[in-house]
Design a protein around this motif. Structure first.
Motif, short mmCIF file in Angstrom:
data_model
loop_
_atom_site.label_atom_id
_atom_site.label_comp_id
_atom_site.label_asym_id
_atom_site.label_seq_id
_atom_site.Cartn_x
_atom_site.Cartn_y
_atom_site.Cartn_z
N VAL A 156 0.87 -1.17 0.00
CA VAL A 156 0.00 0.00 0.00
C VAL A 156 0.91 1.22 0.00
O VAL A 156 1.79 1.35 0.84
CB VAL A 156 -0.91 0.01 1.24
CG1 VAL A 156 -1.71 1.30 1.30
CG2 VAL A 156 -1.86 -1.18 1.21
N GLY B 149 -13.43 -0.37 1.13
CA GLY B 149 -12.24 0.35 1.58
C GLY B 149 -11.83 1.48 0.66
O GLY B 149 -10.77 2.08 0.84
N LEU C 122 -4.54 6.34 2.07
CA LEU C 122 -4.89 5.38 1.02
C LEU C 122 -3.97 5.60 -0.18
O LEU C 122 -3.50 6.71 -0.40
CB LEU C 122 -6.34 5.61 0.56
CG LEU C 122 -7.46 5.09 1.44
CD1 LEU C 122 -8.80 5.60 0.92
CD2 LEU C 122 -7.45 3.57 1.49
N ARG D 131 -7.08 3.92 -4.81
CA ARG D 131 -8.31 3.60 -4.07
C ARG D 131 -9.11 4.84 -3.71
O ARG D 131 -10.01 4.80 -2.87
CB ARG D 131 -7.97 2.76 -2.84
CG ARG D 131 -7.85 1.28 -3.28
CD ARG D 131 -7.10 0.41 -2.34
NE ARG D 131 -7.68 0.34 -1.01
CZ ARG D 131 -7.09 -0.24 0.02
NH1 ARG D 131 -5.90 -0.81 -0.14
NH2 ARG D 131 -7.66 -0.27 1.19
N ASP E 58 -2.01 3.56 5.72
CA ASP E 58 -2.02 2.27 5.04
C ASP E 58 -3.43 1.69 4.92
O ASP E 58 -3.63 0.49 5.12
CB ASP E 58 -1.11 1.26 5.78
CG ASP E 58 0.35 1.64 5.63
OD1 ASP E 58 0.68 2.38 4.68
OD2 ASP E 58 1.16 1.20 6.47
N GLY E 59 -4.39 2.52 4.62
CA GLY E 59 -5.75 2.04 4.42
C GLY E 59 -6.45 1.60 5.68
O GLY E 59 -7.42 0.86 5.63
N ARG E 60 -5.92 2.05 6.82
CA ARG E 60 -6.47 1.60 8.10
C ARG E 60 -6.61 2.75 9.08
O ARG E 60 -5.90 3.75 8.99
CB ARG E 60 -5.54 0.56 8.73
CG ARG E 60 -5.26 -0.63 7.87
CD ARG E 60 -3.96 -1.31 8.19
NE ARG E 60 -4.05 -2.11 9.41
CZ ARG E 60 -3.37 -1.86 10.52
NH1 ARG E 60 -2.55 -0.82 10.59
NH2 ARG E 60 -3.50 -2.62 11.57
N THR F 26 -8.69 -2.17 9.08
CA THR F 26 -8.82 -1.58 7.75
C THR F 26 -10.20 -0.91 7.68
O THR F 26 -11.10 -1.25 8.45
CB THR F 26 -8.72 -2.63 6.63
OG1 THR F 26 -9.86 -3.48 6.73
CG2 THR F 26 -7.42 -3.44 6.75
N TYR F 27 -10.32 0.02 6.73
CA TYR F 27 -11.63 0.69 6.59
C TYR F 27 -12.71 -0.33 6.27
O TYR F 27 -13.85 -0.22 6.76
CB TYR F 27 -11.57 1.78 5.50
CG TYR F 27 -10.56 2.88 5.80
CD1 TYR F 27 -10.41 3.38 7.09
CD2 TYR F 27 -9.77 3.42 4.80
CE1 TYR F 27 -9.49 4.39 7.38
CE2 TYR F 27 -8.85 4.43 5.06
CZ TYR F 27 -8.71 4.91 6.35
OH TYR F 27 -7.81 5.89 6.63
N SER F 28 -12.39 -1.35 5.49
CA SER F 28 -13.39 -2.39 5.17
C SER F 28 -13.81 -3.12 6.43
O SER F 28 -15.01 -3.31 6.67
CB SER F 28 -12.81 -3.42 4.20
OG SER F 28 -12.33 -2.81 3.06
N GLU F 29 -12.83 -3.50 7.23
CA GLU F 29 -13.16 -4.22 8.48
C GLU F 29 -14.03 -3.34 9.38
O GLU F 29 -15.03 -3.79 9.94
CB GLU F 29 -11.87 -4.57 9.23
CG GLU F 29 -11.06 -5.69 8.60
CD GLU F 29 -9.64 -5.80 9.17
OE1 GLU F 29 -8.99 -6.80 8.87
OE2 GLU F 29 -9.20 -4.87 9.87
#
Ligand code: MOS
Length: 763
Positions: A19, A479, A508, A512, A576-578, A590-593
């Motif tokens: 990432v 995410g 990000l 993304r 790092d996307g989190r 993570t944003y998805s989680e």
């Protein structure tokens, strides 16, 4: 700054696994590039509607008088014709707010004060007098040719000299005091022992020629108006349409996802946009109205010609003791547009105690002028930077040395410190790169075979503008982030730089993040004019990201199973996307989680920001630069070829060096056109432009432009905003014409004070 990091980025992107964040400052490619070159980017004229009708304009062939009669009978009978509009049947529009108080970058502004078809008076050739709506463009254009207009002609005033007796001195230009005097200029000019020059410099009418001509596609859905418009201002266009039609702004939607250049001519709102919307209302059909290239020369403004007289006095050591920069400029009967040549140049460019910048206007029967890339600064720097070169020769001093001796350590016009100024570094780096120290001081002394060689330089300057702006960010379960703001991309790179800013703020990779613009339903952003968008919208994105972080943090902290449970937002970081623990970023979600745990479809935040006036008002915020060029001239056919160019530019932090360089290259290219080619010529009998096409209105092609080497100082401006970035759209053109005129003098010993520098002026 080098571009060689491009390869590193592509190769790391190719591996796919890591990432990558930290994209601001990297020369990433345009995120909209593929859409543009594959033809999937939808420009205003490409918005398709069922039952789309096409409109074509009929324009005045006289410059002053009245319409005695319009015969539309033949046009109405012509195939496919749906309606003909003129002042005889035009429903009334309401006048949008204007005047000196209105800020056009925020609230829109009509390019002329008169509403279209509001009466029978003709103020200039090219004024719209009728509009034909038909089922096809061909039918509309044919029917328009059948309309016969009979005029009561009056004697127009076309020439500035003829209008001199009516000259007046406006107090302000868009709220800024226009006239300025400090010290005693006349006494300083008359002082014994000073070295003086006094000369008049003229610039012709220049016409904004974006690749994409203006176009509007309008349709009504009940009492809701939806308009695709080629514009630099979706919010401004919405405001003007809402007022003109007397409907709430919520009932107007303006779309412009791509703008094919504008250079200022799409900054204000012009009659054709109002007429397209009215035609759609009257015919109850979607209506498309495109301007032809010829119509672009009278319907959406131009840079007015300027007559600038500069007087300078200096002590023998080069120290300036007096600057008088007088501007005389025509405007039109239907608008008061000011090209403030001295206001952001001579008023503050050099340290000098005695300065006056009088500005006078006359009205002539020519279509209204409007901003064109660096209004004021562009022609203004031609005059003052030519005059400084003349003073350098009069003093027997190197032109660069003269600038250094008069460096302004503060803004002497406003008595304020600069927010950030690295002009000396620009001079130094530009001169080093160019090899200025090897310049032979004598005009006509440098040769390349039979060719005369000239080296010239000039200072560049442009204000660092910032306006209120807003933005919205939504994180979805995949995410990814969707970022929206009602800003524009004129080809300048807004899509890309705002993607970068959002990506970094959210932690990000740019892949993304999707950034959307050009829709007035998005959070409000200012007109893309005055090089303000990068500085304004970037801050809104940062603040929206901060607001989003708070929301995400609240969700994560309230989940007892989350690794972030119980933490406060300031104890977390987006990286790092989190969303992670700031002190231990390996712990986080993570944003998805985060979204799936919270079972939300998306989390969204919006921010509205405005410049911190108490802080910024204490400073003078400007960008600076130094232009260096070489010309070669064959003495037998004295056509000027620009052979080398170095621009050293200080715009604060550079968000994307590839795109910033592209902006400076574009500015230099346009400046080469201004110096050597561009000139809108009007027929002295009719007031009609006779160079209203690309055969007669020459603009530079590849063979006219050398490699433009661009250096950026890249020092963040600590005042303007968090990132420290000032806009880069306009500064590149400033100083260019002067640098070329100065190089021409150095090559030939011939001083050309009247642009463009065509070969007849060098014979
Ligand atoms: Mo620019 S001329 O301010 O659009």
């Amino acid at each position: 700054m080098s571009l060689n990091t491009v390869d590193e980025i592509s190769s790391s992107a190719a591996t796919g696994s890591t990432v990558r964040t930290g994209s601001v400052g990297k020369p990433i490619e345009r995120v909209d590039g593929r859409r543009k070159i594959t033809g999937t980017a939808t420009y205003a004229a490409e918005f398709r509607q069922d039952r789309l009708a096409h409109a074509f304009l009929v324009q005045s062939t006289i410059a002053k008088g009245r319409i005695a009669a319009i015969d539309t009978a033949a046009a109405r009978r012509a195939p496919g014709v749906i309606a003909v509009l003129s002042h005889l049947n035009m429903p009334q529009l309401k006048k949008p707010p204007g005047g000196p108080k209105a800020n056009p970058l925020q609230s829109g502004k009509t390019g002329e004060d008169r509403l279209p078809f509001s009466d029978d008076v003709i103020h200039y050739a090219g004024q719209h007098v009728a509009l034909v709506v038909a089922d096809t463009l061909e039918h509309a254009r044919h029917a328009a040719s059948l309309i016969k207009v009979r005029y009561q002609e009056e004697q127009p005033v076309l020439d500035v000299a003829e209008a001199l007796s009516t000259a007046y001195s406006p107090k302000a230009s868009f709220g800024r005091p226009l006239q300025h005097t400090r010290g005693n200029v006349e006494a300083a000019l008359a002082a014994p022992g000073v070295v003086k020059i006094e000369q008049t410099y003229t610039t012709p009418v220049l016409t904004n020629n974006p690749m994409e001509p203006s176009a509007t596609v309008a349709h009504w859905n009940g009492d809701r108006l939806i308009v695709a418009d080629a514009t630099q201002a979706v919010i401004g266009t919405r405001a003007v349409l809402a007022t003109a039609f007397g409907i709430p702004k919520e009932n107007v939607r303006v779309l412009c996802p791509y703008t094919g250049g504008g250079f200022g001519c799409k900054g204000f709102q012009w009659p054709h946009t109002l007429l397209a919307a009215m035609a759609a209302k009257v015919t109850r059909r979607p209506v498309q109205l495109n301007l032809t290239r010829q119509q672009m020369f009278t319907s959406v403004g131009h840079r007015p010609p300027t007559i600038q007289t500069i007087a300078l006095a200096a002590e023998k050591n080069g120290k300036l003791t007096a600057i008088r920069h007088h501007t005389l400029q025509p405007t039109s009967p239907t608008t008061e547009f000011i090209e403030p040549c001295g206001l952001t140049t001579s008023k503050l460019l050099y340290a000098c105690d005695n300065v006056t910048i009088p500005h006078e206007l006359v009205r002539v029967n020519i279509a209204p002028p409007t901003p064109m890339r660096a209004p004021g600064d562009c022609p203004g720097t031609f005059a003052i930077e030519s005059a400084m070169d003349e003073l350098a020769y009069a003093l027997g001093m190197d032109p660069l040395e003269l600038r250094l001796r008069n460096h302004a350590d503060q803004d002497g016009g406003e008595n304020k410190p600069w927010s950030s100024k690295h002009l000396k570094e620009c001079y130094q780096r530009g001169a080093d790169k160019f090899g200025w120290s090897k310049r032979h001081p004598k005009p006509g002394a440098t040769k390349d075979g039979d060719l005369l060689v000239g080296w010239g330089m000039a200072t560049a300057i442009y204000p660092g503008n910032r306006r209120p702006a807003s933005a919205r960010i939504r994180i979805s379960p995949d995410g990814r982030a969707l970022v929206q703001a009602a800003t524009q991309d004129l080809g300048t790179g807004s899509y890309t730089i705002f993607t970068q800013v959002a990506a970094d703020a959210l932690g990000l990779p740019v892949e993304r993040v999707t950034f959307e613009l050009g829709d007035s339903d998005f959070p409000e952003a200012p007109t893309s004019g005055g090089s303000n968008s990068a500085a304004s919208v970037s801050e809104a994105i940062l603040q929206a990201a901060a607001a989003l972080k708070s929301k995400l943090a609240d969700v994560a902290a309230s989940d007892p199973e989350s690794p972030l449970a119980g933490l406060r937002p300031e104890q977390m970081t987006m990286t790092d996307g989190r969303l992670a623990v700031a002190s231990n970023p390996s712990r986080g979600l993570t944003y998805s989680e985060l979204l799936s745990r919270s079972r939300r479809p998306a989390i969204e935040a919006e921010a509205q920001v405005k410049p911190e006036d108490e802080k910024t008002k204490k400073y003078s915020i400007h960008s600076f630069g130094a232009q260096f060029c070489e010309v070669k001239i064959d003495p037998l056919l004295p056509r000027v070829q620009v052979t080398r160019w170095v621009s050293a530019i200080d715009v604060g932090r550079v968000l994307n060096p590839r795109l910033s360089r592209s902006q400076v290259m574009g500015g230099v290219t346009m400046g080469i056109g201004m110096a050597l080619m561009e000139h809108t010529v009007y027929d002295p009998r009719t007031g009609r432009p006779v160079t209203d096409n690309f055969a007669d209105y020459a603009i530079p092609v590849n063979a006219d432009v050398p490699v433009v080497e661009v250096e950026f100082t890249d020092h963040p401006d600590p005042v303007i905003n968090t990132l420290g970035c000032r806009g880069v759209g306009e500064i590149g053109i400033t100083g260019v014409a002067a640098a070329i005129a100065n190089a021409v003098y150095h090559a030939t010993g011939k001083r050309v004070r009247e642009l463009p520098i065509t070969l007849d002026k060098l014979l």
